[in-house]
Design an enzyme around this catalytic site. Structure first.
Site, PDB file in Angstrom:
ATOM      1  N   PHE A  27      37.160  30.701  43.306  1.00  0.00           N
ATOM      2  CA  PHE A  27      38.551  30.866  42.865  1.00  0.00           C
ATOM      3  C   PHE A  27      38.946  29.735  41.927  1.00  0.00           C
ATOM      4  CE2 PHE A  27      37.897  32.535  47.126  1.00  0.00           C
ATOM      5  CZ  PHE A  27      38.140  33.880  46.897  1.00  0.00           C
ATOM      6  N   GLY A  67      32.438  38.084  41.745  1.00  0.00           N
ATOM      7  CA  GLY A  67      32.895  38.986  42.793  1.00  0.00           C
ATOM      8  C   GLY A  67      34.005  39.879  42.287  1.00  0.00           C
ATOM      9  N   THR A  68      34.391  39.675  41.028  1.00  0.00           N
ATOM     10  CA  THR A  68      35.548  40.365  40.475  1.00  0.00           C
ATOM     11  C   THR A  68      35.224  41.766  39.967  1.00  0.00           C
ATOM     12  OG1 THR A  68      34.968  39.178  38.487  1.00  0.00           O
ATOM     13  CG2 THR A  68      36.797  38.308  39.762  1.00  0.00           C
ATOM     14  N   GLY A  88      36.894  32.523  34.424  1.00  0.00           N
ATOM     15  CA  GLY A  88      38.014  31.731  34.917  1.00  0.00           C
ATOM     16  C   GLY A  88      39.198  32.074  34.052  1.00  0.00           C
ATOM     17  N   ARG A 113      45.323  47.526  29.231  1.00  0.00           N
ATOM     18  CA  ARG A 113      44.483  48.654  29.653  1.00  0.00           C
ATOM     19  C   ARG A 113      43.693  48.299  30.910  1.00  0.00           C
ATOM     20  NH1 ARG A 113      40.725  51.038  25.275  1.00  0.00           N
ATOM     21  NH2 ARG A 113      42.550  52.298  24.860  1.00  0.00           N
ATOM     22  N   LYS A 134      39.404  51.001  40.242  1.00  0.00           N
ATOM     23  CA  LYS A 134      39.036  50.592  41.600  1.00  0.00           C
ATOM     24  C   LYS A 134      38.916  49.069  41.721  1.00  0.00           C
ATOM     25  CE  LYS A 134      36.109  53.067  44.289  1.00  0.00           C
ATOM     26  NZ  LYS A 134      34.799  53.573  44.772  1.00  0.00           N
ATOM     27  N   GLY A 176      42.349  38.978  37.556  1.00  0.00           N
ATOM     28  CA  GLY A 176      41.807  38.192  38.669  1.00  0.00           C
ATOM     29  C   GLY A 176      42.839  37.379  39.412  1.00  0.00           C
ATOM     30  N   GLU A 177      43.803  36.837  38.708  1.00  0.00           N
ATOM     31  CA  GLU A 177      44.699  35.873  39.337  1.00  0.00           C
ATOM     32  C   GLU A 177      46.123  36.367  39.561  1.00  0.00           C
ATOM     33  OE1 GLU A 177      43.530  31.649  37.810  1.00  0.00           O
ATOM     34  OE2 GLU A 177      42.589  33.139  36.547  1.00  0.00           O
TER      35      GLU A 177
HETATM   36 MO1  MOS Z   1      40.283  30.532  38.121  1.00  0.00          MO
HETATM   37  S1  MOS Z   1      41.548  29.206  39.087  1.00  0.00           S
HETATM   38  O1  MOS Z   1      40.649  30.204  36.482  1.00  0.00           O
HETATM   39  O2  MOS Z   1      38.681  30.342  38.483  1.00  0.00           O
END
Ligand code: MOS
Length: 703
Positions: free
Chosen positions: A236, A463-464, A501, A593, A598, A669-670
């Site tokens: 993360f 894992g994303t 990231g 987009r 899923k 992701g975040e």
């Molecule tokens: Mo993320 S906190 O940019 O891996």
């Protein structure tokens, strides 16, 4: 043309992961592997007076013991994001100083892990101890010497703006120190082929960055270093750069000329692999009676370690979310004797939105204006710090769709007015946001004579879902089934895919995959891959290949790119025992987009779950006398399990953000974690009439 983008393609790496055939860093089988175990400081501040490794060296199976007295040469890297970067601006074992409890002070290498661990406990250390500073309340806060952007910002005049307001709020919000706690612990195998050729197996969110950094650390050209990370067991933000244990492992392995593995225990990870700093944020809002903001001030404090400057950039979200003619931002930082903090999912955005979205909720109660309405009234039309309009912004749709899906209009207007099964029930909402970021990425595509397409890039899947997103994009671009696409990621030998990231892997890779697929068809002089395979068959060659890149141009000069969202939730509170349950959840996101419905929804769910952990459970105190964390493993550090999590409904709104990149995709992701803890605290207020301003909301705060 087969339509794959936007559908719910299942994970390409799913089977490998659930059957255990996905190989993580520590699992690589290297002949002659030896094992290192870290020796760590038992004090939090002071100096090593003496270190006696005699008994450890004589222990069965021990090969060598490294301390600050005999560490082989390691060079200080440039340590900027451009050429190289290490998490902690101090090389391991570089002197006898102790800056925090658990700091690495030695490494014992033996023929087995157990023998190394056993011998590590035989190292005798005498310290000159000083009292550590581990409590933020006792620390001195100052303007940080460096941050991503200036730590201060002012637009208009806050004092004038707040004076013109009829409703004013001042409130201080706190978050706790949080551990990353990825499922895969930090681990590394360093394997030198000779004194000047290194292969590193390490969970890395950025293999090309690590390659350059390890090369600089050991005085080598980058071509002499290879980083291999096909899989990460979660990261993360804590696996983007080398940590001291990795540097130490590689240095020791070079001296020994044997492949060496170092695996950290959960306890060792508390000090040596980053955390999210605790924060304290004061929000001051002023508004007119009809709910128009006249002034916002946001002041944030966070803490760093003595050996790195890392300020949690909490105030970044404020000029993005709501318009106020008078806006004032300030960040301060203190040094504690604690391990080095770092990026953690929504660094800055997450704690920042906790404070801002809690304050907006408080203001809505003061004004007697619905919190959704208050946000709609004050939505920012432009980025107030960059002075740029937002590209493809659909925040209002997130609010409207979320309210509709949740049934928000039925919310009783008073706290403590909903009950179920003898428990209080409350509804809360908060906004969500994260910038749209993107970097240069290169991808190679190979069409093979067996009718498959291979996609290769050094970019990582932490894992994303990057394997799946690359495959789906290529399947659509080439007109092939997803099953016919093979994806290789996470090896520094492959074309530079950039950093996993800042939620930017998809936005960086997808345009590059599209460009590479187009290029390979051009090379084959074919319209579709099937046509190219025929040409290939006739030529007798093994493959046709092409490499292409995609990079941001100067679009960021014209637009501010930002993703948006809204969370709506229900909680139930049993006031007799202080038990809080999250019982219902709706999230609506505008991420441009959606490439894979899923895995994108799964990222949002993961963010919400992590946010529920932050809101209800996660905290890490340090013993004020010895400076050691009082939590040290997955039993003492509490985070959610299945039973804590309700069904999480995820919806996407918006349109492809074609100003951002040719695929129109931002990241996901975040953003999911941002606003979650505020939505919960806001629901708790609705349920109980109690405003909780410090996280986590543990039972004692609800009694
Ligand atoms: Mo993320 S906190 O940019 O891996």
């Amino acid at each position: 043309m087969n339509k794959v983008i936007g559908t719910d393609v299942s994970r390409k790496d799913g089977r490998a992961k659930v059957t255990g055939t996905a190989t993580y860093a520590a699992e690589h089988q290297i002949p002659g592997l030896v094992h290192g175990y870290l020796v760590t400081a038992s004090i939090a501040n002071g100096q090593i007076k003496s270190i006696d490794t005699g008994a450890a060296e004589k222990a069965v199976g021990v090969i060598d013991v490294f301390t600050h007295k005999n560490l082989p040469k390691v060079f200080m890297p440039t340590n900027d994001f451009v050429s190289s970067k290490i998490y902690e601006a101090r090389l391991p074992l570089s002197d006898d100083k102790i800056h925090y409890a658990g700091q690495i002070i030695g490494l014992v290498v033996a023929d087995t892990f157990e023998r190394a661990r056993d011998a590590a406990h035989l190292v005798k250390v005498e310290y000159a101890t000083q009292k550590p500073v581990v409590e933020a309340a006792k620390a001195t806060f100052k303007e940080p010497p460096q941050m991503g952007e200036e730590s201060k910002f002012e637009k208009g005049n806050f004092a004038t703006g707040v004076a013109s307001a009829t409703t004013k709020l001042t409130a201080t919000y706190k978050t706790s120190t949080e551990m990353h706690a990825p499922m895969e612990p930090h681990a590394i195998i360093a394997h030198w082929q000779d004194a000047n050729s290194l292969t590193v197996y390490e969970p890395s969110q950025w293999v090309l960055g690590s390659q350059r950094t390890y090369a600089e650390l050991f005085g080598l050209p980058s071509e002499r270093v290879r980083i291999v990370t096909p899989f990460l067991g979660g990261a993360f933000g804590c696996k983007a750069l080398p940590w001291p244990h990795g540097i130490l492992c590689a240095a020791a392995a070079r001296k020994l000329q044997r492949p060496l593995r170092v695996v950290l225990s959960r306890r060792q990870m508390t000090a040596n692999s980053g955390h999210r700093s605790e924060t304290e944020q004061t929000m001051r809002l002023g508004a007119t009676a009809d709910g128009i903001l006249t002034a916002i001030a946001h002041e944030a404090k966070s803490c760093t370690s003595p050996v790195e400057v890392y300020a949690e950039p909490c105030t970044g979200v404020t000029p993005v979310m709501y318009t106020a003619p008078n806006l004032q931002l300030k960040q301060e930082l203190a040094v504690l004797n604690i391990g080095t903090p770092t990026f953690m999912r929504g660094p800055g955005e997450n704690p920042g939105m906790w404070a801002l979205e809690s304050a907006m909720d408080e203001l809505s109660w003061m004004l007697k204006i619905d919190p959704v309405e208050l946000r709609l009234k004050n939505e920012a039309k432009e980025h107030q710090r960059k002075d740029l309009p937002f590209s493809a912004k659909h925040f209002a749709d997130c609010l409207r769709v979320g309210a509709e899906q949740f049934g928000w209009k039925d919310r009783p207007k008073q706290p403590r007015s909903l009950t179920r099964d003898g428990k209080l029930v409350g509804w809360g909402m908060a906004a969500s946001t994260f910038p749209g970021l993107r970097g240069k990425a290169s991808v190679k595509v190979r069409l093979l004579s067996d009718g498959t397409a291979h996609l290769l890039t050094a970019g990582n899947d932490m894992g994303t879902g990057a394997y799946t997103v690359v495959a789906a994009t290529a399947a659509e671009a080439l007109g092939l089934p997803v099953e016919g696409i093979h994806v290789e990621l996470g090896d520094s030998l492959l074309p530079d895919g950039g950093l996993a990231g800042g939620s930017k892997m998809t936005a960086s890779l997808v345009p590059a995959v599209m460009a590479a697929c187009e290029q390979v068809l051009k090379t084959a002089n074919a319209k579709t891959a099937k046509e190219a395979f025929v040409t290939l068959g006739e030529s007798g060659r093994a493959a046709i290949e092409a490499t292409a890149s995609s990079a941001p141009d100067d679009e960021a000069k014209k637009w501010a790119f930002q993703s948006w969202g809204a969370h709506f939730c229900e909680v139930s509170v049993d006031e007799e025992i202080g038990r809080l349950r999250v019982t219902r959840w709706v999230s609506v996101m505008d991420i441009g987009r959606v490439i894979n419905s899923k895995t994108a929804a799964s990222q949002v769910r993961g963010g919400v779950i992590m946010g529920i952990g932050q809101a209800l459970m996660e905290e890490c105190h340090l013993d004020p006398n010895i400076g050691y964390p009082v939590v040290y493993d997955l039993a003492t550090y509490h985070f959610p399990t299945h039973a804590d999590i309700p069904r999480i409904e995820v919806f996407f709104v918006g349109e492809p953000d074609l100003n951002f990149n040719p695929a129109g995709v931002r990241g996901v992701g975040e953003i999911g974690i941002t606003g979650v803890s505020a939505a919960i605290a806001n629901a708790v207020y609705h349920a109980t009439g109690k405003r909780i301003r410090d996280l986590p909301i543990t039972p004692d705060k609800l009694l």
